[in-house]
Every structure is written in structure tokens, then in C-alpha cells.
Design a protein around this motif. Structure first.
Motif, mmCIF file in Angstrom:
data_model
loop_
_atom_site.group_PDB
_atom_site.id
_atom_site.type_symbol
_atom_site.label_atom_id
_atom_site.label_comp_id
_atom_site.label_asym_id
_atom_site.label_seq_id
_atom_site.Cartn_x
_atom_site.Cartn_y
_atom_site.Cartn_z
ATOM 1 N N ASP A 1 -37.628 -14.699 56.973
ATOM 2 C CA ASP A 1 -37.512 -15.951 56.222
ATOM 3 C C ASP A 1 -37.527 -15.711 54.717
ATOM 4 N N GLU A 2 -37.239 -14.488 54.302
ATOM 5 C CA GLU A 2 -37.115 -14.202 52.868
ATOM 6 C C GLU A 2 -36.006 -15.082 52.290
ATOM 7 N N PRO A 3 -36.252 -15.823 51.205
ATOM 8 C CA PRO A 3 -35.270 -16.799 50.719
ATOM 9 C C PRO A 3 -33.861 -16.242 50.535
ATOM 10 N N VAL A 4 -33.726 -15.058 49.942
ATOM 11 C CA VAL A 4 -32.380 -14.547 49.717
ATOM 12 C C VAL A 4 -31.698 -14.201 51.033
ATOM 13 N N SER A 5 -32.457 -13.725 52.021
ATOM 14 C CA SER A 5 -31.860 -13.405 53.319
ATOM 15 C C SER A 5 -31.412 -14.658 54.050
ATOM 16 N N ASP B 1 -21.482 -27.771 64.883
ATOM 17 C CA ASP B 1 -22.830 -28.335 64.882
ATOM 18 C C ASP B 1 -22.704 -29.775 64.412
ATOM 19 N N PRO B 2 -23.496 -30.703 64.987
ATOM 20 C CA PRO B 2 -23.289 -32.135 64.741
ATOM 21 C C PRO B 2 -23.387 -32.501 63.263
ATOM 22 N N VAL B 3 -22.339 -33.109 62.753
ATOM 23 C CA VAL B 3 -22.322 -33.457 61.337
ATOM 24 C C VAL B 3 -23.360 -34.546 61.036
ATOM 25 N N ASP B 4 -23.735 -35.336 62.037
ATOM 26 C CA ASP B 4 -24.765 -36.353 61.805
ATOM 27 C C ASP B 4 -26.105 -35.712 61.416
ATOM 28 N N TYR B 5 -26.385 -34.522 61.952
ATOM 29 C CA TYR B 5 -27.611 -33.845 61.566
ATOM 30 C C TYR B 5 -27.538 -33.330 60.132
ATOM 31 N N LYS B 6 -26.344 -33.044 59.664
ATOM 32 C CA LYS B 6 -26.187 -32.688 58.256
ATOM 33 C C LYS B 6 -26.446 -33.907 57.365
ATOM 34 N N LYS B 7 -26.016 -35.070 57.826
ATOM 35 C CA LYS B 7 -26.292 -36.289 57.068
ATOM 36 C C LYS B 7 -27.791 -36.547 56.998
ATOM 37 N N ILE B 8 -28.478 -36.327 58.105
ATOM 38 C CA ILE B 8 -29.939 -36.490 58.120
ATOM 39 C C ILE B 8 -30.587 -35.483 57.174
ATOM 40 N N GLU B 9 -30.087 -34.249 57.174
ATOM 41 C CA GLU B 9 -30.612 -33.212 56.280
ATOM 42 C C GLU B 9 -30.506 -33.658 54.822
ATOM 43 N N VAL B 10 -29.348 -34.214 54.470
ATOM 44 C CA VAL B 10 -29.139 -34.686 53.100
ATOM 45 C C VAL B 10 -30.053 -35.869 52.795
ATOM 46 N N GLY B 11 -30.127 -36.822 53.717
ATOM 47 C CA GLY B 11 -30.923 -38.019 53.482
ATOM 48 C C GLY B 11 -32.412 -37.735 53.382
ATOM 49 N N ALA B 12 -32.923 -36.856 54.260
ATOM 50 C CA ALA B 12 -34.352 -36.529 54.242
ATOM 51 C C ALA B 12 -34.737 -35.836 52.940
ATOM 52 N N TYR B 13 -33.844 -34.989 52.449
ATOM 53 C CA TYR B 13 -34.125 -34.280 51.192
ATOM 54 C C TYR B 13 -34.055 -35.237 50.005
ATOM 55 N N PHE B 14 -33.057 -36.102 50.014
ATOM 56 C CA PHE B 14 -32.876 -37.038 48.902
ATOM 57 C C PHE B 14 -34.030 -38.037 48.823
ATOM 58 N N LEU B 15 -34.444 -38.558 49.968
ATOM 59 C CA LEU B 15 -35.477 -39.591 49.987
ATOM 60 C C LEU B 15 -36.894 -39.038 49.838
ATOM 61 N N ARG B 16 -37.161 -37.917 50.516
ATOM 62 C CA ARG B 16 -38.544 -37.463 50.613
ATOM 63 C C ARG B 16 -38.758 -36.001 50.217
ATOM 64 N N GLY B 17 -37.680 -35.327 49.829
ATOM 65 C CA GLY B 17 -37.813 -33.917 49.475
ATOM 66 C C GLY B 17 -38.094 -33.034 50.676
ATOM 67 N N GLU B 18 -37.789 -33.523 51.885
ATOM 68 C CA GLU B 18 -38.051 -32.765 53.108
ATOM 69 C C GLU B 18 -36.892 -31.831 53.422
ATOM 70 N N THR B 19 -37.208 -30.648 53.904
ATOM 71 C CA THR B 19 -36.190 -29.672 54.278
ATOM 72 C C THR B 19 -36.252 -29.412 55.777
ATOM 73 N N GLN B 20 -35.159 -28.943 56.307
ATOM 74 C CA GLN B 20 -35.073 -28.659 57.737
ATOM 75 C C GLN B 20 -35.648 -27.268 58.029
ATOM 76 N N PRO B 21 -36.076 -27.021 59.281
ATOM 77 C CA PRO B 21 -36.559 -25.685 59.620
ATOM 78 C C PRO B 21 -35.462 -24.643 59.479
ATOM 79 N N LEU B 22 -35.832 -23.432 59.090
ATOM 80 C CA LEU B 22 -34.840 -22.372 58.928
ATOM 81 C C LEU B 22 -34.252 -22.001 60.277
ATOM 82 N N SER B 23 -32.929 -21.899 60.321
ATOM 83 C CA SER B 23 -32.245 -21.508 61.544
ATOM 84 C C SER B 23 -30.859 -21.035 61.179
#
Length: 405
Positions: free
Chosen positions: A231-235, A380-402
Motif C-alpha cells: 500500500d505504498e502510495p507511489v506503488s 468495472d461499474p461506472v456508478d461506483y466511480k460516481k460514488i467515489e467522486v461524490g464521497a470524496y467531494f462531500l466528505r473527503g472519504e476515499t475508497q479502499p485500495l484495490s
């Protein structure tokens, strides 16, 4: 042998000379591919000839650092090459895009002292890099044996595996001192026990060599291992890079559909009987449709170019990349993924509204653009990308690394 001291060897940014040089090379390859893209798609054969075209053009070594015999190019340039190829043949653009990401696993996973070994072998062998990492498939079994491992199991959607000289595999060690650790390693296509199942027969992207692979007690040697997946950021920038590559070939497909549509519209004789102009290309109804699609595609292109440069800039920080910087860029690329996916599908679909019923004939080949972008945009479902954008914009939340986020 050149010794690396940085976690990743990428530095600087593409200048205009670099971009122009590779645009010309990619455009020449695209011109060759465009000549018979629908016919090759219908044959649905493994794309060995197409891979050789990319190899002879020098495109496979674009991202290899110059000190190891490569072109020393940048991701902005590589993604633009993918975009240009996609305008002619989405399948081969996918093959090239995945190659760039898979090959860059050298930088993301291998320690600096081991990287020269991999870069130099890739150049010397003219390797096209395939992969077998689909994370939603049943897990592979990687069992320690002596100083190496034995690999068993199966993976679908292994892009490039049918024609790549090597295949990147990710698997979790099942037992022993490294139990639970995910390793990235590289297998030659001809490794004993590796079965390539020629089962890729889908609506689109038919020449992406995205076969299933089966592993029958395959030996994994110590020298096959790139390194651990961490989970090294650059990797973890590998995954935003994957999504950025996707967005660029969706964009390229949209641009290709527009270009083909333009040629068909200009060739249409006469006009609709209710029209007051002599040709379809002069009709405001059709001009409006094409104008809307062209404007939306241009907006996606502007965002893609901006993020290509930003991706290179973050990679240049190497081990100094922070988790926050990584998260911010990942979300911006998710924004691009959303608009590129939806614009690509819409353009490839609605261009038929302006080209008429004759453009739906099999021999025209306009359907290839829609079939290609419709198929891969389901990755991969584009709706989950929309959720990723919305969660970050509204609450600064990020998705689990995968491998998807």
C-alpha cells in the motif's frame, strides 16, 4: 549495469518534441490498423500480427527508461498513443494500454536494484506484457516449494496473455513465512503447466487477447518475482494509471467514431425530403447532433490531457508521494472515467442518428466503435466511480485500495 536509487525511475514531463514524435508514430500504426479493422475483428484471431506492428513501431518500449535501452517517454505520451490507436482499433489500443501498465509493474513492484534486470530483458526480448490479475475471479493458490512456489488455479479476462511474451500474475501466498502476502510475478507465455484457453469471444474488443488462463502446478522461480503488492502510495498509483488508460481509449474510440461518421455524412447524397438544404451535411438537425457529440468529446480530451500531465508529475515524486496526493489524483481520474465512459458509449451510439440507416450495414464497420466501447466500459461499474467522486467531494472519504480504486 545501471543502478537505480529511486523507487520509480520516471522523471520530468513530456515536451512538445516528444509528444509530436510519438503522435506521428502512433498515427502511422493507426492508419495501418484502420485499413482492415472490421475484417480482422470478424476473424477474431489472436493478434500476433498487430502486436508485431506495435513492436516494429517502437511503441512497446516508449516508457522504458533510456538508460535501459528504451525511449524514456512519459505516461502522457503513452496514453496519447493509446488514444490515437483506439480511434482506429479499440482492441489493439487495449492491448497497448494494458502493456504499458503491466510493464510498469517493474517500477511499481520491483525494488530499485532489481529493475535493470527486468527493463533490459523486456527491451532485448521485444516483450509485450500481458496480465492475469482479475481480482474478482477465484483466488489462485501460490504454495511455497523450496526457494520458489507452485501456482494452481484459473483466471479469466487475462488481456494480452494470448500474444504477450510474458504475463504478470498477482497471487497471495497460501502458507509459510510469507503467508497472506500478495506477490507480483512474471511468467513467460510458454511456461510448463500454463494453459492458454482461447475462449475470448465477446461483443467487442475481440482482438485484445483477453483469454482465460489455467495454471496446472506451474513453477514460479525466485527470479520470476517482481515484488510484493503493497500500500505504498507511489506503488498504488498503478490503479489510477489503469483507469487513466481506460479513459484514454474510450476517448479515442469516440474520436474514431466521430471521424468515421463525418466521412459518411459528407458522402451522403441529397438530403431528407423535409429539409430545405441540398445535403445532409448542411442540415442543421444533423449539424446539431454532431456538434453536441464533438463538443463533449473535446471536453473529455481536455481533461484527459490535463490528468496525463498530472500523473507524470506525481510519479516524478517517487517515494515522496503521500496518501493524500494519491487519493486526490485517483478521484480526479475517476471523474474522467465517468465522463469518458458515458461520452464514448453515447458518441458511438448516436453517431448513427446522423449517418443514416445505410451506415448500419455490416460492411461499413461503424458498429465496431460502439461494440468496442460498450464491451470494455463494463470493466468495472461506472456508478461506483460516481460514488467515489461524490464521497470524496462531500466528505473527503476515499475508497479502499484495490485494483479497481
Amino acid at each position: 549495469m545501471t543502478v537505480l536509487t529511486r523507487r520509480v525511475p520516471y522523471t520530468g514531463a513530456a515536451d512538445q518534441a516528444e509528444l509530436e514524435h510519438w503522435r506521428k508514430i502512433a498515427a502511422k500504426a493507426a492508419h495501418t490498423l484502420a485499413a482492415d479493422a472490421p475484417e480482422r475483428d470478424r476473424r477474431n484471431e489472436q493478434p500476433f500480427a498487430e502486436a508485431q506492428l506495435l513492436r516494429e513501431a517502437g511503441l512497446l518500449d516508449l516508457l522504458v527508461p533510456a538508460q535501459f535501452g528504451g525511449a524514456g517517454g512519459h505516461f502522457e505520451t503513452a496514453f496519447e498513443a493509446v488514444r490515437i490507436i483506439a480511434a482506429a482499433d479499440g482492441s489493439i489500443a487495449q492491448l497497448l494500454a494494458y502493456h504499458y501498465i503491466n510493464q510498469s509493474g517493474i517500477a511499481f513492484y520491483a525494488p530499485p536494484e532489481a529493475q535493470p534486470f527486468w527493463w533490459e530483458r523486456s527491451v532485448a526480448g521485444g516483450w509485450l506484457w500481458g496480465d492475469s490479475v482479475n481480482p474478482v475471479d477465484p483466488a489462485l493458490q501460490l504454495v511455497p516449494e523450496g526457494d520458489g512456489f507452485r501456482l494452481n488455479g484459473a483466471k479469466r479476462f487475462s488481456t494480452g496473455s494470448g500474444v504477450g511474451e510474458v504475463i504478470v500474475v498477482n497471487a497471495q501466498v497460501s502458507s509459510g513465512p510469507q503467508a497472506g502476502q500478495v506477490l507480483a510475478f512474471v511468467l513467460p507465455r510458454g511456461r510448463e503447466g500454463l494453459e492458454i484457453v482461447d475462449d475470448w469471444d465477446y461483443l467487442g474488443q475481440r482482438l485484445s487477447a483477453s483469454n482465460s488462463l489455467k495454471y496446472h502446478n506451474v513453477r514460479v522461480e525466485p527470479q520470476d518475482i517482481l515484488g510484493p503488492v503493497t500500500d505504498e502510495p507511489v506503488s498504488t498509483l498503478l490503479t489510477p494509471g489503469i483507469q487513466l488508460a481506460f479513459a484514454n481509449f474510450y476517448l479515442g474510440i469516440a474520436e474514431g467514431a466521430l471521424a468515421r461518421g463525418k466521412s459518411l455524412i459528407l458522402a451522403r447524397p441529397n438530403s431528407w425530403f423535409l429539409s430545405d438544404v441540398p445535403t445532409y451535411s448542411q442540415d442543421a438537425v444533423f449539424q446539431r447532433t454532431v456538434g453536441e457529440l464533438k463538443a463533449r468529446t473535446a471536453a473529455v480530451a481536455a481533461l484527459a490531457e490535463k490528468l496525463g500531465r498530472k500523473y507524470d508529475a506525481l510519479l516524478a515524486l517517487a517515494g515522496e508521494v503521500t496518501a493524500d496526493q494519491r487519493a486526490e489524483l485517483a478521484v480526479q481520474i475517476a471523474e474522467l472515467k465517468v465522463v469518458a465512459s458515458e461520452t464514448g458509449v453515447d458518441v458511438a451510439n448516436r453517431i448513427f442518428e446522423a449517418t443514416g440507416s445505410s451506415s448500419a450495414a455490416s460492411g461499413v464497420g461503424l458498429d465496431l466503435f460502439w461494440r468496442n466501447v460498450r464491451t470494455h466500459s463494463l470493466h468495472d461499474p461506472v456508478d461506483y466511480k460516481k460514488i467515489e467522486v461524490g464521497a470524496y467531494f462531500l466528505r473527503g472519504e476515499t475508497q479502499p485500495l484495490s485494483l479497481y480504486t
